[in-house]
Motif scaffolding. Structure first.
Motif, PDB file in Angstrom:
ATOM      1  N   VAL A  87       0.841  -1.200   0.000  1.00  0.00           N
ATOM      2  CA  VAL A  87       0.000   0.000   0.000  1.00  0.00           C
ATOM      3  C   VAL A  87       0.878   1.253   0.000  1.00  0.00           C
ATOM      4  O   VAL A  87       0.620   2.207  -0.737  1.00  0.00           O
ATOM      5  CB  VAL A  87      -0.966  -0.006   1.206  1.00  0.00           C
ATOM      6  CG1 VAL A  87      -1.697   1.326   1.339  1.00  0.00           C
ATOM      7  CG2 VAL A  87      -1.964  -1.151   1.083  1.00  0.00           C
ATOM      8  N   LEU A  88       1.944   1.257   0.795  1.00  0.00           N
ATOM      9  CA  LEU A  88       2.854   2.399   0.849  1.00  0.00           C
ATOM     10  C   LEU A  88       3.518   2.634  -0.504  1.00  0.00           C
ATOM     11  O   LEU A  88       3.584   3.768  -0.988  1.00  0.00           O
ATOM     12  CB  LEU A  88       3.922   2.193   1.932  1.00  0.00           C
ATOM     13  CG  LEU A  88       5.009   3.264   2.003  1.00  0.00           C
ATOM     14  CD1 LEU A  88       4.419   4.643   2.279  1.00  0.00           C
ATOM     15  CD2 LEU A  88       6.051   2.896   3.050  1.00  0.00           C
ATOM     16  N   THR A  90       2.419   1.832  -3.433  1.00  0.00           N
ATOM     17  CA  THR A  90       1.404   2.354  -4.349  1.00  0.00           C
ATOM     18  C   THR A  90       1.173   3.841  -4.082  1.00  0.00           C
ATOM     19  O   THR A  90       1.098   4.652  -5.004  1.00  0.00           O
ATOM     20  CB  THR A  90       0.083   1.572  -4.192  1.00  0.00           C
ATOM     21  OG1 THR A  90       0.339   0.200  -4.487  1.00  0.00           O
ATOM     22  CG2 THR A  90      -0.993   2.106  -5.117  1.00  0.00           C
ATOM     23  N   PHE A  91       1.083   4.214  -2.809  1.00  0.00           N
ATOM     24  CA  PHE A  91       0.893   5.614  -2.422  1.00  0.00           C
ATOM     25  C   PHE A  91       2.057   6.475  -2.907  1.00  0.00           C
ATOM     26  O   PHE A  91       1.852   7.543  -3.479  1.00  0.00           O
ATOM     27  CB  PHE A  91       0.754   5.713  -0.893  1.00  0.00           C
ATOM     28  CG  PHE A  91       0.692   7.129  -0.387  1.00  0.00           C
ATOM     29  CD1 PHE A  91      -0.509   7.819  -0.365  1.00  0.00           C
ATOM     30  CD2 PHE A  91       1.834   7.773   0.077  1.00  0.00           C
ATOM     31  CE1 PHE A  91      -0.567   9.122   0.105  1.00  0.00           C
ATOM     32  CE2 PHE A  91       1.788   9.068   0.546  1.00  0.00           C
ATOM     33  CZ  PHE A  91       0.578   9.748   0.564  1.00  0.00           C
ATOM     34  N   LEU A  92       3.285   5.994  -2.682  1.00  0.00           N
ATOM     35  CA  LEU A  92       4.468   6.764  -3.085  1.00  0.00           C
ATOM     36  C   LEU A  92       4.569   6.875  -4.607  1.00  0.00           C
ATOM     37  O   LEU A  92       4.977   7.918  -5.125  1.00  0.00           O
ATOM     38  CB  LEU A  92       5.742   6.126  -2.505  1.00  0.00           C
ATOM     39  CG  LEU A  92       5.848   6.174  -0.975  1.00  0.00           C
ATOM     40  CD1 LEU A  92       7.081   5.406  -0.528  1.00  0.00           C
ATOM     41  CD2 LEU A  92       5.862   7.595  -0.462  1.00  0.00           C
ATOM     42  N   ALA A  93       4.184   5.845  -5.334  1.00  0.00           N
ATOM     43  CA  ALA A  93       4.209   5.882  -6.798  1.00  0.00           C
ATOM     44  C   ALA A  93       3.213   6.922  -7.304  1.00  0.00           C
ATOM     45  O   ALA A  93       3.530   7.683  -8.224  1.00  0.00           O
ATOM     46  CB  ALA A  93       3.908   4.509  -7.370  1.00  0.00           C
ATOM     47  N   LYS A  94       2.030   6.981  -6.702  1.00  0.00           N
ATOM     48  CA  LYS A  94       1.042   7.976  -7.099  1.00  0.00           C
ATOM     49  C   LYS A  94       1.534   9.379  -6.786  1.00  0.00           C
ATOM     50  O   LYS A  94       1.324  10.315  -7.559  1.00  0.00           O
ATOM     51  CB  LYS A  94      -0.298   7.725  -6.384  1.00  0.00           C
ATOM     52  CG  LYS A  94      -1.055   6.553  -6.922  1.00  0.00           C
ATOM     53  CD  LYS A  94      -2.358   6.368  -6.168  1.00  0.00           C
ATOM     54  CE  LYS A  94      -3.077   5.115  -6.647  1.00  0.00           C
ATOM     55  NZ  LYS A  94      -4.297   4.879  -5.881  1.00  0.00           N
ATOM     56  N   ASP A  95       2.201   9.550  -5.630  1.00  0.00           N
ATOM     57  CA  ASP A  95       2.736  10.848  -5.239  1.00  0.00           C
ATOM     58  C   ASP A  95       3.826  11.299  -6.204  1.00  0.00           C
ATOM     59  O   ASP A  95       3.903  12.460  -6.581  1.00  0.00           O
ATOM     60  CB  ASP A  95       3.285  10.768  -3.806  1.00  0.00           C
ATOM     61  CG  ASP A  95       3.508  12.139  -3.195  1.00  0.00           C
ATOM     62  OD1 ASP A  95       2.623  13.016  -3.362  1.00  0.00           O
ATOM     63  OD2 ASP A  95       4.546  12.342  -2.546  1.00  0.00           O
ATOM     64  N   ASP A  96       4.679  10.360  -6.657  1.00  0.00           N
ATOM     65  CA  ASP A  96       5.727  10.684  -7.634  1.00  0.00           C
ATOM     66  C   ASP A  96       5.099  11.109  -8.960  1.00  0.00           C
ATOM     67  O   ASP A  96       5.600  12.013  -9.624  1.00  0.00           O
ATOM     68  CB  ASP A  96       6.646   9.478  -7.865  1.00  0.00           C
ATOM     69  CG  ASP A  96       7.634   9.301  -6.720  1.00  0.00           C
ATOM     70  OD1 ASP A  96       7.802  10.236  -5.907  1.00  0.00           O
ATOM     71  OD2 ASP A  96       8.238   8.208  -6.622  1.00  0.00           O
ATOM     72  N   ASP A  97       4.015  10.460  -9.366  1.00  0.00           N
ATOM     73  CA  ASP A  97       3.333  10.819 -10.611  1.00  0.00           C
ATOM     74  C   ASP A  97       2.797  12.238 -10.566  1.00  0.00           C
ATOM     75  O   ASP A  97       2.814  12.959 -11.555  1.00  0.00           O
ATOM     76  CB  ASP A  97       2.178   9.852 -10.910  1.00  0.00           C
ATOM     77  CG  ASP A  97       2.676   8.466 -11.298  1.00  0.00           C
ATOM     78  OD1 ASP A  97       3.871   8.326 -11.633  1.00  0.00           O
ATOM     79  OD2 ASP A  97       1.864   7.526 -11.259  1.00  0.00           O
ATOM     80  N   LYS A  98       2.317  12.687  -9.391  1.00  0.00           N
ATOM     81  CA  LYS A  98       1.793  14.034  -9.237  1.00  0.00           C
ATOM     82  C   LYS A  98       2.880  15.091  -9.383  1.00  0.00           C
ATOM     83  O   LYS A  98       2.629  16.206  -9.811  1.00  0.00           O
ATOM     84  CB  LYS A  98       1.121  14.196  -7.874  1.00  0.00           C
ATOM     85  CG  LYS A  98      -0.176  13.461  -7.742  1.00  0.00           C
ATOM     86  CD  LYS A  98      -0.743  13.668  -6.358  1.00  0.00           C
ATOM     87  CE  LYS A  98      -1.954  12.807  -6.112  1.00  0.00           C
ATOM     88  NZ  LYS A  98      -2.460  12.932  -4.744  1.00  0.00           N
ATOM     89  N   LYS A  99       4.129  14.759  -8.986  1.00  0.00           N
ATOM     90  CA  LYS A  99       5.223  15.716  -9.022  1.00  0.00           C
ATOM     91  C   LYS A  99       5.751  15.943 -10.425  1.00  0.00           C
ATOM     92  O   LYS A  99       6.380  16.939 -10.706  1.00  0.00           O
ATOM     93  CB  LYS A  99       6.357  15.252  -8.112  1.00  0.00           C
ATOM     94  CG  LYS A  99       5.981  15.321  -6.658  1.00  0.00           C
ATOM     95  CD  LYS A  99       7.120  14.825  -5.781  1.00  0.00           C
ATOM     96  CE  LYS A  99       6.712  14.830  -4.320  1.00  0.00           C
ATOM     97  NZ  LYS A  99       7.768  14.304  -3.467  1.00  0.00           N
ATOM     98  N   GLU A 100       5.512  14.992 -11.333  1.00  0.00           N
ATOM     99  CA  GLU A 100       6.080  15.089 -12.682  1.00  0.00           C
ATOM    100  C   GLU A 100       5.263  15.999 -13.547  1.00  0.00           C
ATOM    101  O   GLU A 100       4.172  16.330 -13.385  1.00  0.00           O
ATOM    102  CB  GLU A 100       6.150  13.703 -13.319  1.00  0.00           C
ATOM    103  CG  GLU A 100       7.191  12.845 -12.631  1.00  0.00           C
ATOM    104  CD  GLU A 100       7.242  11.450 -13.231  1.00  0.00           C
ATOM    105  OE1 GLU A 100       6.521  11.135 -14.179  1.00  0.00           O
ATOM    106  OE2 GLU A 100       8.051  10.663 -12.716  1.00  0.00           O
TER     107      GLU A 100
END
Length: 100
Positions: A87-88, A90-100
């Motif tokens: 779960v973590l 997945t959360f971090l991957a989504k957060d990285d996508d938002k920064k790009e």
């Protein structure tokens, strides 16, 4: 100036009675385990390259959408840890996508 959401914070007390303030990264419920979890990290550490994220089981009566902390329990089984790490990640991957 950025308009950031206010991060929820809780105070953790260690076995020696020392208090440390933590930012709540996120909470979630697991239907598989019938528990709610909270992931947090020490205040002021979010800008560090390596942040020590801690995970705990919320008390049964605590609302994961507005956690009050209470008596957080440790995660005991490897299977539970694997699920929390998934779960973590997945959360971090989504957060990285938002920064790009």
């Amino acid at each position: 100036m950025k308009n950031e959401e206010q991060t929820q914070q809780i105070t953790m007390v260690d076995e020696n009675g020392n208090e440390e303030l933590y930012d709540v990264l996120f909470t979630f419920q697991s239907e598989d385990y019938g528990k709610s979890y909270i992931l947090l990290y020490p205040v002021g550490k979010s800008d560090d390259d390596e942040v020590n994220i801690e995970a705990y089981v919320l008390p049964d009566d605590d609302d994961p959408t507005d956690p009050q902390g209470g008596d957080l329990r440790t995660i005991d089984s490897d299977e539970e840890w694997d699920m929390v790490e998934s779960v973590l990640n997945t959360f971090l991957a989504k957060d990285d996508d938002k920064k790009e």
